[in-house]
Scaffold this motif. Sequence first.
Motif, PDB file in Angstrom:
ATOM      1  N   LYS A  64       0.826  -1.208   0.000  1.00 55.27           N
ATOM      2  CA  LYS A  64       0.000   0.000   0.000  1.00 55.27           C
ATOM      3  C   LYS A  64       0.866   1.266   0.000  1.00 55.27           C
ATOM      4  O   LYS A  64       0.576   2.238  -0.721  1.00 55.27           O
ATOM      5  N   ILE A  65       1.922   1.248   0.793  1.00 58.42           N
ATOM      6  CA  ILE A  65       2.801   2.424   0.845  1.00 58.42           C
ATOM      7  C   ILE A  65       3.479   2.636  -0.504  1.00 58.42           C
ATOM      8  O   ILE A  65       3.640   3.790  -0.965  1.00 58.42           O
ATOM      9  N   ARG A  66       3.870   1.575  -1.167  1.00 59.76           N
ATOM     10  CA  ARG A  66       4.492   1.708  -2.485  1.00 59.76           C
ATOM     11  C   ARG A  66       3.528   2.351  -3.485  1.00 59.76           C
ATOM     12  O   ARG A  66       3.924   3.199  -4.305  1.00 59.76           O
ATOM     13  N   LYS A  67       2.263   1.930  -3.411  1.00 57.73           N
ATOM     14  CA  LYS A  67       1.275   2.533  -4.317  1.00 57.73           C
ATOM     15  C   LYS A  67       1.090   4.021  -4.009  1.00 57.73           C
ATOM     16  O   LYS A  67       1.023   4.859  -4.925  1.00 57.73           O
ATOM     17  N   ASP A  68       1.002   4.341  -2.728  1.00 55.71           N
ATOM     18  CA  ASP A  68       0.859   5.748  -2.342  1.00 55.71           C
ATOM     19  C   ASP A  68       2.076   6.560  -2.759  1.00 55.71           C
ATOM     20  O   ASP A  68       1.953   7.735  -3.157  1.00 55.71           O
ATOM     21  N   LEU A  69       3.262   5.949  -2.688  1.00 53.91           N
ATOM     22  CA  LEU A  69       4.485   6.642  -3.067  1.00 53.91           C
ATOM     23  C   LEU A  69       4.498   6.951  -4.563  1.00 53.91           C
ATOM     24  O   LEU A  69       4.931   8.044  -4.981  1.00 53.91           O
ATOM     25  N   LYS A  70       4.019   6.001  -5.369  1.00 58.40           N
ATOM     26  CA  LYS A  70       3.950   6.248  -6.820  1.00 58.40           C
ATOM     27  C   LYS A  70       2.995   7.394  -7.131  1.00 58.40           C
ATOM     28  O   LYS A  70       3.288   8.259  -7.978  1.00 58.40           O
ATOM     29  N   LYS A  71       1.846   7.420  -6.450  1.00 54.47           N
ATOM     30  CA  LYS A  71       0.890   8.505  -6.677  1.00 54.47           C
ATOM     31  C   LYS A  71       1.477   9.846  -6.259  1.00 54.47           C
ATOM     32  O   LYS A  71       1.330  10.855  -6.963  1.00 54.47           O
ATOM     33  N   ALA A  72       2.161   9.884  -5.118  1.00 58.73           N
ATOM     34  CA  ALA A  72       2.743  11.141  -4.643  1.00 58.73           C
ATOM     35  C   ALA A  72       3.857  11.610  -5.556  1.00 58.73           C
ATOM     36  O   ALA A  72       4.035  12.825  -5.764  1.00 58.73           O
ATOM     37  N   ALA A  73       4.629  10.679  -6.116  1.00 55.80           N
ATOM     38  CA  ALA A  73       5.722  11.059  -7.024  1.00 55.80           C
ATOM     39  C   ALA A  73       5.185  11.714  -8.285  1.00 55.80           C
ATOM     40  O   ALA A  73       5.800  12.637  -8.825  1.00 55.80           O
ATOM     41  N   SER A  77       7.103  16.849  -2.739  1.00 59.22           N
ATOM     42  CA  SER A  77       8.352  16.354  -2.160  1.00 59.22           C
ATOM     43  C   SER A  77       8.219  15.972  -0.689  1.00 59.22           C
ATOM     44  O   SER A  77       8.787  14.967  -0.247  1.00 59.22           O
ATOM     45  N   GLU A  78       7.504  16.785   0.107  1.00 59.00           N
ATOM     46  CA  GLU A  78       7.359  16.477   1.525  1.00 59.00           C
ATOM     47  C   GLU A  78       6.607  15.167   1.740  1.00 59.00           C
ATOM     48  O   GLU A  78       7.003  14.326   2.561  1.00 59.00           O
ATOM     49  N   GLU A  79       5.546  14.984   1.007  1.00 60.30           N
ATOM     50  CA  GLU A  79       4.769  13.733   1.123  1.00 60.30           C
ATOM     51  C   GLU A  79       5.597  12.547   0.653  1.00 60.30           C
ATOM     52  O   GLU A  79       5.557  11.468   1.249  1.00 60.30           O
ATOM     53  N   VAL A  80       6.369  12.753  -0.417  1.00 56.80           N
ATOM     54  CA  VAL A  80       7.231  11.680  -0.920  1.00 56.80           C
ATOM     55  C   VAL A  80       8.259  11.286   0.134  1.00 56.80           C
ATOM     56  O   VAL A  80       8.522  10.107   0.365  1.00 56.80           O
ATOM     57  N   ARG A  81       8.872  12.283   0.781  1.00 58.98           N
ATOM     58  CA  ARG A  81       9.863  11.998   1.810  1.00 58.98           C
ATOM     59  C   ARG A  81       9.271  11.201   2.973  1.00 58.98           C
ATOM     60  O   ARG A  81       9.865  10.251   3.468  1.00 58.98           O
TER      61      ARG A  81
END
Length: 306
Positions: A123-132, A137-141
Amino acid sequence: MNKAGKTLRRSSVRLKALGSGHSDLNMVISQLKDVRSSAKAFMMAQNTAMQDLLKWSLTCENLAFKDVFMQLNELNTLWSEAQKDFTDHLKEFSNQFELILEGEKHVDQARNRLNSCELVETKIRKDLKKAAKKAQSEEVRQLEMRLAQAERSRGLAHLEVVDRIQENECIKMIRVKEGLLKLSESYIELAHKCNVIYDAQRDIAHEIPDVHESDIQEIKYTGSQATRRAVSRVKDLLRQYRRSSHNMVPSAALRGEPPPPYYPNLSDEACSLSHGNNPDAGCCGSSPPNNSRESSQANFDLSNVS
């Protein structure tokens, strides 16, 4: 009717095990309990039959019958005690499989924790792709930090699964082997006591006078001392019986402490996860397996623990 009831009971056990799994192991435990119940029922039926025989003999005017069945009742008491000891050993054997079932449940719990960690990581990986994609940048970090933590949690959970499987397989082998040895000794003990008791019963039966062509009034019973000696001899022999000891491992090994090396040829992945990068460390704390004996060792596949 009994067959139908047995089928219904077995089906009920399987249905109860559907939610938690391990239906075959649950069936083993249920059937062992049936074996013990049947043994106890057989013992009770024998006691009832002997009491009826004794009651009948006391109503007879035949002194031989009265004495013989009085002594046979003594033997039956000894036989009942032997059977009771045997049913106690059956219970101990059944308890070993109940403990094995508990160990399997602990492995299942470890697997479930690993699955949960993998879901969180996914789930975190999916959220990271969406944020990227949104270039936040803050959310990605923050998500990258959460992902690193999730990866560590998943790695620890994976190690726990491997360790649980190793420990569980070792302890299962200990419990099954020791349980079978003790059960075998219980059968041998029961057979020995059965032989001693019913040899004496045969000797007592021989004391009943033979009837040929002589007048029944002339037959005298003279076996009372011999029958008492036979019973006394049985008691002495049973007191002298000693079971063999099969205490293979310290009891601490069955309480969760590191088990002995019962299966050194585990998969390379399991060994590396358990012992890091040390090539000289064997599984379950053992030395590396001898290649000439690898084909004869138990090989548990731990590569698909996730």
